[in-house]
Design a protein around this motif. Structure first.
Motif, PDB file in Angstrom:
ATOM      1  N   THR A  26       0.441  -4.073 -11.414  1.00  0.00           N
ATOM      2  CA  THR A  26      -0.588  -5.104 -11.461  1.00  0.00           C
ATOM      3  C   THR A  26       0.065  -6.456 -11.248  1.00  0.00           C
ATOM      4  OG1 THR A  26      -1.890  -3.790 -13.005  1.00  0.00           O
ATOM      5  CG2 THR A  26      -2.408  -6.131 -12.856  1.00  0.00           C
ATOM      6  N   LEU A  27      -0.446  -7.192 -10.265  1.00  0.00           N
ATOM      7  CA  LEU A  27       0.023  -8.557 -10.009  1.00  0.00           C
ATOM      8  C   LEU A  27      -0.982  -9.505 -10.637  1.00  0.00           C
ATOM      9  CD1 LEU A  27       0.975  -8.195  -6.243  1.00  0.00           C
ATOM     10  CD2 LEU A  27       2.394  -7.806  -8.254  1.00  0.00           C
ATOM     11  N   HIS A  28      -0.669  -9.963 -11.827  1.00  0.00           N
ATOM     12  CA  HIS A  28      -1.623 -10.772 -12.577  1.00  0.00           C
ATOM     13  C   HIS A  28      -1.933 -12.090 -11.883  1.00  0.00           C
ATOM     14  CE1 HIS A  28      -1.659  -7.961 -15.867  1.00  0.00           C
ATOM     15  NE2 HIS A  28      -0.332  -7.926 -15.825  1.00  0.00           N
ATOM     16  N   ARG A  29      -0.925 -12.764 -11.341  1.00  0.00           N
ATOM     17  CA  ARG A  29      -1.165 -14.047 -10.679  1.00  0.00           C
ATOM     18  C   ARG A  29      -2.029 -13.909  -9.438  1.00  0.00           C
ATOM     19  NH1 ARG A  29       4.644 -17.165 -10.975  1.00  0.00           N
ATOM     20  NH2 ARG A  29       4.716 -17.276 -13.239  1.00  0.00           N
ATOM     21  N   ALA A  30      -1.863 -12.806  -8.714  1.00  0.00           N
ATOM     22  CA  ALA A  30      -2.633 -12.581  -7.494  1.00  0.00           C
ATOM     23  C   ALA A  30      -3.910 -11.796  -7.770  1.00  0.00           C
ATOM     24  CB  ALA A  30      -1.787 -11.834  -6.473  1.00  0.00           C
ATOM     25  N   ALA A  31      -4.099 -11.365  -9.007  1.00  0.00           N
ATOM     26  CA  ALA A  31      -5.252 -10.548  -9.390  1.00  0.00           C
ATOM     27  C   ALA A  31      -5.392  -9.358  -8.445  1.00  0.00           C
ATOM     28  CB  ALA A  31      -6.526 -11.386  -9.423  1.00  0.00           C
ATOM     29  N   ALA A  32      -4.277  -8.654  -8.244  1.00  0.00           N
ATOM     30  CA  ALA A  32      -4.260  -7.521  -7.325  1.00  0.00           C
ATOM     31  C   ALA A  32      -3.457  -6.378  -7.924  1.00  0.00           C
ATOM     32  CB  ALA A  32      -3.650  -7.936  -5.998  1.00  0.00           C
ATOM     33  N   ILE A  33      -3.703  -5.189  -7.411  1.00  0.00           N
ATOM     34  CA  ILE A  33      -2.944  -4.014  -7.796  1.00  0.00           C
ATOM     35  C   ILE A  33      -2.269  -3.478  -6.539  1.00  0.00           C
ATOM     36  CG2 ILE A  33      -3.072  -1.653  -8.663  1.00  0.00           C
ATOM     37  CD1 ILE A  33      -5.469  -2.545 -10.344  1.00  0.00           C
ATOM     38  N   ILE A  34      -0.957  -3.213  -6.629  1.00  0.00           N
ATOM     39  CA  ILE A  34      -0.230  -2.647  -5.500  1.00  0.00           C
ATOM     40  C   ILE A  34       0.330  -1.284  -5.895  1.00  0.00           C
ATOM     41  CG2 ILE A  34       0.348  -4.916  -4.567  1.00  0.00           C
ATOM     42  CD1 ILE A  34       3.230  -4.479  -5.597  1.00  0.00           C
ATOM     43  N   HIS A  35       0.670  -0.491  -4.902  1.00  0.00           N
ATOM     44  CA  HIS A  35       1.239   0.828  -5.166  1.00  0.00           C
ATOM     45  C   HIS A  35       2.387   1.058  -4.184  1.00  0.00           C
ATOM     46  CE1 HIS A  35       0.532   4.795  -7.173  1.00  0.00           C
ATOM     47  NE2 HIS A  35       1.569   5.021  -6.382  1.00  0.00           N
ATOM     48  N   PRO A  36       3.556   0.446  -4.433  1.00  0.00           N
ATOM     49  CA  PRO A  36       4.668   0.558  -3.493  1.00  0.00           C
ATOM     50  C   PRO A  36       5.346   1.932  -3.517  1.00  0.00           C
ATOM     51  CG  PRO A  36       5.342  -0.681  -5.418  1.00  0.00           C
ATOM     52  CD  PRO A  36       3.873  -0.412  -5.571  1.00  0.00           C
ATOM     53  N   VAL A  37       5.818   2.340  -2.351  1.00  0.00           N
ATOM     54  CA  VAL A  37       6.599   3.556  -2.173  1.00  0.00           C
ATOM     55  C   VAL A  37       7.834   3.147  -1.387  1.00  0.00           C
ATOM     56  CG1 VAL A  37       6.652   5.870  -1.163  1.00  0.00           C
ATOM     57  CG2 VAL A  37       4.554   5.021  -2.206  1.00  0.00           C
ATOM     58  N   ALA A  38       9.016   3.538  -1.861  1.00  0.00           N
ATOM     59  CA  ALA A  38      10.266   3.087  -1.238  1.00  0.00           C
ATOM     60  C   ALA A  38      11.028   4.248  -0.617  1.00  0.00           C
ATOM     61  CB  ALA A  38      11.142   2.401  -2.277  1.00  0.00           C
ATOM     62  N   CYS A  39      11.923   3.914   0.315  1.00  0.00           N
ATOM     63  CA  CYS A  39      12.798   4.938   0.892  1.00  0.00           C
ATOM     64  C   CYS A  39      13.850   5.318  -0.160  1.00  0.00           C
ATOM     65  CB  CYS A  39      13.446   4.448   2.184  1.00  0.00           C
ATOM     66  SG  CYS A  39      14.709   3.183   1.971  1.00  0.00           S
ATOM     67  N   ASP A  77       0.799  -1.230   0.000  1.00  0.00           N
ATOM     68  CA  ASP A  77       0.000   0.000   0.000  1.00  0.00           C
ATOM     69  C   ASP A  77       0.824   1.269   0.000  1.00  0.00           C
ATOM     70  OD1 ASP A  77      -2.222  -1.620   0.099  1.00  0.00           O
ATOM     71  OD2 ASP A  77      -2.518  -1.378   2.253  1.00  0.00           O
ATOM     72  N   GLY A  78       2.161   1.159   0.047  1.00  0.00           N
ATOM     73  CA  GLY A  78       2.999   2.339   0.004  1.00  0.00           C
ATOM     74  C   GLY A  78       3.245   3.000   1.338  1.00  0.00           C
ATOM     75  N   ARG A  79       3.004   2.275   2.425  1.00  0.00           N
ATOM     76  CA  ARG A  79       3.264   2.838   3.757  1.00  0.00           C
ATOM     77  C   ARG A  79       4.610   2.412   4.309  1.00  0.00           C
ATOM     78  NH1 ARG A  79      -0.409   0.281   6.945  1.00  0.00           N
ATOM     79  NH2 ARG A  79      -1.146  -1.018   5.244  1.00  0.00           N
ATOM     80  N   ALA A  80       5.258   1.434   3.667  1.00  0.00           N
ATOM     81  CA  ALA A  80       6.570   0.945   4.094  1.00  0.00           C
ATOM     82  C   ALA A  80       7.389   0.572   2.861  1.00  0.00           C
ATOM     83  CB  ALA A  80       6.427  -0.265   5.010  1.00  0.00           C
ATOM     84  N   CYS A  81       8.692   0.767   2.967  1.00  0.00           N
ATOM     85  CA  CYS A  81       9.594   0.445   1.858  1.00  0.00           C
ATOM     86  C   CYS A  81       9.530  -1.061   1.563  1.00  0.00           C
ATOM     87  CB  CYS A  81      11.023   0.847   2.236  1.00  0.00           C
ATOM     88  SG  CYS A  81      12.249   0.416   0.987  1.00  0.00           S
ATOM     89  N   PRO A  82       9.427  -1.453   0.291  1.00  0.00           N
ATOM     90  CA  PRO A  82       9.348  -2.878  -0.040  1.00  0.00           C
ATOM     91  C   PRO A  82      10.641  -3.645   0.217  1.00  0.00           C
ATOM     92  CG  PRO A  82       9.340  -1.560  -2.035  1.00  0.00           C
ATOM     93  CD  PRO A  82       9.273  -0.612  -0.886  1.00  0.00           C
ATOM     94  N   TRP A  83      11.759  -2.949   0.392  1.00  0.00           N
ATOM     95  CA  TRP A  83      13.030  -3.637   0.626  1.00  0.00           C
ATOM     96  C   TRP A  83      13.417  -3.674   2.103  1.00  0.00           C
ATOM     97  CZ3 TRP A  83      12.705  -0.400  -3.768  1.00  0.00           C
ATOM     98  CH2 TRP A  83      12.667  -1.104  -4.975  1.00  0.00           C
ATOM     99  N   CYS A  84      13.357  -2.530   2.795  1.00  0.00           N
ATOM    100  CA  CYS A  84      13.832  -2.503   4.188  1.00  0.00           C
ATOM    101  C   CYS A  84      12.703  -2.393   5.209  1.00  0.00           C
ATOM    102  CB  CYS A  84      14.840  -1.373   4.387  1.00  0.00           C
ATOM    103  SG  CYS A  84      14.110   0.285   4.302  1.00  0.00           S
ATOM    104  N   ASP A  85      11.473  -2.209   4.766  1.00  0.00           N
ATOM    105  CA  ASP A  85      10.278  -2.159   5.604  1.00  0.00           C
ATOM    106  C   ASP A  85      10.213  -0.930   6.517  1.00  0.00           C
ATOM    107  OD1 ASP A  85       7.772  -3.242   6.163  1.00  0.00           O
ATOM    108  OD2 ASP A  85       8.502  -4.214   7.980  1.00  0.00           O
ATOM    109  N   VAL A  86      11.039   0.084   6.279  1.00  0.00           N
ATOM    110  CA  VAL A  86      10.963   1.319   7.066  1.00  0.00           C
ATOM    111  C   VAL A  86       9.707   2.085   6.636  1.00  0.00           C
ATOM    112  CG1 VAL A  86      12.333   2.763   5.498  1.00  0.00           C
ATOM    113  CG2 VAL A  86      12.303   3.285   7.925  1.00  0.00           C
ATOM    114  N   SER A  87       9.061   2.765   7.568  1.00  0.00           N
ATOM    115  CA  SER A  87       7.878   3.565   7.246  1.00  0.00           C
ATOM    116  C   SER A  87       8.259   4.695   6.307  1.00  0.00           C
ATOM    117  CB  SER A  87       7.268   4.143   8.516  1.00  0.00           C
ATOM    118  OG  SER A  87       6.753   3.116   9.312  1.00  0.00           O
TER     119      SER A  87
END
Length: 102
Positions: free
Chosen positions: A59-72, A36-46
């Motif tokens: 878009t994650l086709h296999r999971a039929a989901a949409i994500i919106h990552p935000v990283a540090c 959801d973009g509240r934590a870095c996908p690599w280090c998990d920092v807020s």
């Protein structure tokens, strides 16, 4: 969900480049906060709109989901450099055009 809006000259290119950083192999391991973009996908920092870099909607086709990552910023820099080095080493198109190492 946190969204980072690029401002200033050149920020649109940074946002576009950040969306090219691969995440596919990590997607099954991401937490809800990372998806959801509240934590870095690599280090998990807020991360917040002020501290994070928007990696773009994915878009994650296999999971039929949409994500919106935000990283540090530090992880984005490291992963972007790694993606660039990998691409530079393996790009057949650049080598064929004479753009590879000389």
């Amino acid at each position: 969900m946190t969204t980072v809006t690029p401002t200033g000259r050149g920020m649109a290119r940074i946002l576009t480049a950040a969306t090219l950083i691969p995440l596919a192999s990590m997607c099954p391991l991401l937490t809800d906060a990372q998806r959801d973009g509240r934590a870095c996908p690599w280090c998990d920092v807020s991360v917040t709109a002020e501290t994070g870099i928007d990696l773009g909607e994915r878009t994650l086709h296999r999971a039929a989901a949409i994500i919106h990552p935000v990283a540090c910023q530090s992880c984005t820099s490291r992963e972007a450099l790694d993606a660039y080095v990998t691409h530079h080493r393996t790009c057949v198109k650049g080598t064929a055009a004479g753009l590879g190492d000389t």
